[in-house]
Structure formats: structure tokens, C-alpha cells
Design an enzyme around this catalytic site. Sequence first.
Site, PDB file in Angstrom:
ATOM      1  N   TYR A 176       0.816  -1.216   0.000  1.00 46.60           N
ATOM      2  CA  TYR A 176       0.000   0.000   0.000  1.00 46.60           C
ATOM      3  C   TYR A 176       0.849   1.266   0.000  1.00 46.60           C
ATOM      4  O   TYR A 176       0.361   2.355  -0.295  1.00 46.60           O
ATOM      5  CB  TYR A 176      -0.948   0.027   1.204  1.00 46.60           C
ATOM      6  CG  TYR A 176      -2.052  -1.010   1.156  1.00 46.60           C
ATOM      7  CD1 TYR A 176      -2.234  -1.826   0.044  1.00 46.60           C
ATOM      8  CD2 TYR A 176      -2.903  -1.175   2.226  1.00 46.60           C
ATOM      9  CE1 TYR A 176      -3.236  -2.782   0.010  1.00 46.60           C
ATOM     10  CE2 TYR A 176      -3.915  -2.131   2.202  1.00 46.60           C
ATOM     11  CZ  TYR A 176      -4.070  -2.934   1.092  1.00 46.60           C
ATOM     12  OH  TYR A 176      -5.056  -3.880   1.057  1.00 46.60           O
TER      13      TYR A 176
ATOM     14  N   LYS B 132       3.176 -15.397   1.704  1.00 46.25           N
ATOM     15  CA  LYS B 132       3.061 -16.107   0.426  1.00 46.25           C
ATOM     16  C   LYS B 132       4.497 -16.396  -0.017  1.00 46.25           C
ATOM     17  O   LYS B 132       4.938 -15.989  -1.100  1.00 46.25           O
ATOM     18  CB  LYS B 132       2.294 -15.220  -0.573  1.00 46.25           C
ATOM     19  CG  LYS B 132       1.865 -15.911  -1.843  1.00 46.25           C
ATOM     20  CD  LYS B 132       0.715 -16.886  -1.674  1.00 46.25           C
ATOM     21  CE  LYS B 132       0.391 -17.552  -2.996  1.00 46.25           C
ATOM     22  NZ  LYS B 132      -0.508 -18.706  -2.860  1.00 46.25           N
TER      23      LYS B 132
ATOM     24  N   ASP C 222      -3.505 -17.965   1.154  1.00 44.47           N
ATOM     25  CA  ASP C 222      -4.699 -18.598   0.577  1.00 44.47           C
ATOM     26  C   ASP C 222      -5.234 -19.675   1.524  1.00 44.47           C
ATOM     27  O   ASP C 222      -6.443 -19.778   1.751  1.00 44.47           O
ATOM     28  CB  ASP C 222      -4.416 -19.172  -0.829  1.00 44.47           C
ATOM     29  CG  ASP C 222      -3.061 -19.854  -0.932  1.00 44.47           C
ATOM     30  OD1 ASP C 222      -2.231 -19.709  -0.003  1.00 44.47           O
ATOM     31  OD2 ASP C 222      -2.820 -20.543  -1.940  1.00 44.47           O
TER      32      ASP C 222
ATOM     33  N   ASP D 168      -5.380  -6.714   5.816  1.00 44.68           N
ATOM     34  CA  ASP D 168      -6.583  -5.969   5.459  1.00 44.68           C
ATOM     35  C   ASP D 168      -7.711  -6.949   5.124  1.00 44.68           C
ATOM     36  O   ASP D 168      -8.838  -6.853   5.625  1.00 44.68           O
ATOM     37  CB  ASP D 168      -6.240  -5.095   4.231  1.00 44.68           C
ATOM     38  CG  ASP D 168      -7.327  -4.122   3.868  1.00 44.68           C
ATOM     39  OD1 ASP D 168      -8.334  -4.040   4.596  1.00 44.68           O
ATOM     40  OD2 ASP D 168      -7.184  -3.439   2.837  1.00 44.68           O
TER      41      ASP D 168
ATOM     42  N   ASP E  40     -10.997  -8.568   7.772  1.00 47.61           N
ATOM     43  CA  ASP E  40     -12.419  -8.422   7.431  1.00 47.61           C
ATOM     44  C   ASP E  40     -13.124  -9.779   7.429  1.00 47.61           C
ATOM     45  O   ASP E  40     -14.276  -9.884   7.849  1.00 47.61           O
ATOM     46  CB  ASP E  40     -12.585  -7.751   6.061  1.00 47.61           C
ATOM     47  CG  ASP E  40     -12.695  -6.237   6.190  1.00 47.61           C
ATOM     48  OD1 ASP E  40     -12.261  -5.710   7.243  1.00 47.61           O
ATOM     49  OD2 ASP E  40     -13.201  -5.586   5.266  1.00 47.61           O
TER      50      ASP E  40
END
Length: 367
Positions: free
Chosen positions: A141, A192, A224, A248, A252
Amino acid sequence: MSRKILILPGDGIGPEVMVHAVRVLELARDRYGFDLEVEHALVGGAAIDAHGEPLPEATLKLAKAADAVLLGAVGGPKWDALPTAQRPERGLLGLRSGLELFANLRPAILFPQLAQASSLKPELVAGLDILILRELTGGIYFGEPRGIDVDPGGNRRGFNTYVYSEPEIRRIARLGFELAGARGKRLCSVDKANVLEVTALWREIVEDEGRNFPDIDLSHMYVDNAAMQLVRAPKQFDVIVTGNMFGDILSDVAAMLTGSLGMLPSAALDASSKGMYEPVHGSAPDIAGQNLANPLATLLSIAMMFRYTFAEAHLAASLEGAVGDVLDAGLRTRDIAQGSVDGIDVVGTDAMADAVIAGFGRRLEAA
Ligand code: NAD
């Protein structure tokens, strides 16, 4: 020693719930001797209306001088037409970067009384208590270079840079181990590493930092798989630490396991545990001003503040216990009343807050 707490009510339902936050703080002062000074300032749409900008210099200055910041919520349709750089939400980003809040703590706790509110089967989530620790000021980001340009063939292409330095990884990993040490002693680092070099380095540094915390059970999981495990068997986790983008998304997912936006607190901490505490939900303009907002996410954010910035575990546990008591007694705001059975009393913001504050006072007196 007096603690300075800055209250930023913000917009929409923010001011409605923040009134009760101040009552909780005053009770902690009067009944428990938690010495504090409370200040108020404007942020978001309220600050745009008064000063023409979402984060006035005076607000940032007060936030920097405070030991902790309590924020309601910002935003609303009134300011939706403004350009992105002038919108209320910019106030939040300015606070996060201005205060160097690199660590975002999002607990996903499902009070057993609300297991029906989850989209998962009650037995998978009842009693869920996990903590997602997300790195907040680095990663893709913020990485440079970033942008959209035109390649030699005349095609537009967009690009971002996923970058983490060793010190950035080490400080969030260290906090992850410390948080796990104060809870279930298990830390799962999500990356990852099979595809992205930056997260291969992440894994290596987390592993290395783990040597300083031999009593913590460290595991690694690809993102994943972590997304899948969170909806398959979420109770297997204790603390999850991960980078900005994965955090992020996963936070959620974890939030929705609890099924109730009005119940979720969060914290953003700097390197010395100064923090900004806020409910996960937004300003809920659709219910603002109607005494319908669930105040519990905000009250639970104060409990996090007691625990993480002020190391007042007893105050935190008393407040969380008072929330559990009112749920046991059958009180529900409308948002958490769905799927409920007999013995439920649907109440408004003020009655819910009154009940928790009364219970908090009783618990402090009994201590
Ligand atoms: P929202 O979280 O405000 O509301 C989503 C839904 O959940 C609405 O139906 C709302 O009524 C309900 N809800 C939220 N909090 C509740 C509570 N405490 N009690 C009962 N019901 C509750 O999200 P949104 O509608 O997408 O956004 C509204 C505004 O808030 C936008 O301007 C958005 O940018 C802003 N926002 C701010 C923050 C923040 O301040 N941290 C976070 C998210 C969204």
C-alpha cells in the site's frame, strides 16, 4: 500520573457512542483512581465543516500530545462528493501516519451469547477469540514506485511495489510474539513465501525473531490457506501476524465470522504502545441520530486501550465482563437481535450503554 486521552467523536453515530465512552472513563477515574485528563477535538466531516479540512493541525497536535486517542467514526453522504484528498476518511489516514501507528490489532471475539449472529455454524464460532495483527504503515500500500504508465507498445499498465525492510518485519513480528505471550502462546505468521520474495524474507525474519520467544508456538501459513482455514475452523488460531494487504483482507473475514459489526473494537499502536482505538464500523449514516447504534464496539475499544496502552488488565477485564453480563441478561441492540430467541430485550444505544456502565461500576466496586 495523569493520562491524556483525546476524544475524536467524528461523524454520524460517532458522537452518539462517544458520549458514553467519556462516562466510562470518568467512572474509571472516580471508582478506580484511574487518573486522566480528557480532551476533545474535531476530525473527519465535522472538522471539514468547522475548519475546511478533515485533520486540522490543532487536532494532530493534540493527538501527538495525548497518551491515547479514542475515535468514533468518520464520513457520510454530506461529504461524498468531495475529491478523495479532501474527504473525511483522509483524517484517519493522516492520524495513522502522523502518529506512526504501525500495528493494527483487530480481535475477532464472538461472545457465546451471539453465536446465532454468525454466518457460520454456531459450534464453529461460539467462544471464538482470535487476534489479527496487521502491519499498517508498509507493504504494497505504500511501496514505491507505484502508478499507471504506458508501455513501449502503447498499452497502459498499473504497478505497485511490495516492499518490507528487515526492521519493519522484525518490529511487527516482535509485537506478535509479545501479544501471543499474553494470550494463548500461539502465533501464526501468514505470508506467500512460495511466490513472493518479500514474504520469503518476512518468513525468515519472523523465524529468527522467534528464537527470542522460545515459549511461543510459531507456525507459518500461506495466505490462501489462511483464508480457507479462517472459515473452515477459525478457533484453531490464537494470534495471526501478517503484512498490510493480507491483514486488510483477513481481518475483514475474521470480523464477519462474528456477524456483528457493532461488536468489533480495534487498536493501532506505535512503537511505545501509544494507541488510537476505534470501533471497526463506520459512521452508519442510515441510523445516525435515532438511538439505534450499538455502542459495544466503542466500549470494547476502551477496554483495549486500558489493556494495551495503560497495562490496566483489571479495568479491561471489568469492562469486557460488564459487556458479557448485559448480553447474558438478554439486552440487545437491533443489529445483534436477529436470530435471537425468547428472553431478549431489544434496547437503544443509551439503554445499552447505561446497562454496561452500571455493570462496570459494580465490578469495580466489588474488586
Ligand atoms: P458502516 O460501518 O458505517 O455501516 C454498515 C452497516 O452497518 C450499516 O447498515 C450500519 O447501520 C450498520 N452499522 C454500523 N455500525 C453499527 C453500529 N454500531 N450499530 C448498529 N449498526 C451499525 O459502513 P458504510 O455504510 O459502508 O459507511 C458509512 C460511512 O462510514 C462512509 O462515509 C464510510 O467511508 C465511513 N467509514 C468510516 C470508518 C471509520 O471511521 N473507521 C470505517 C468504515 C466506513
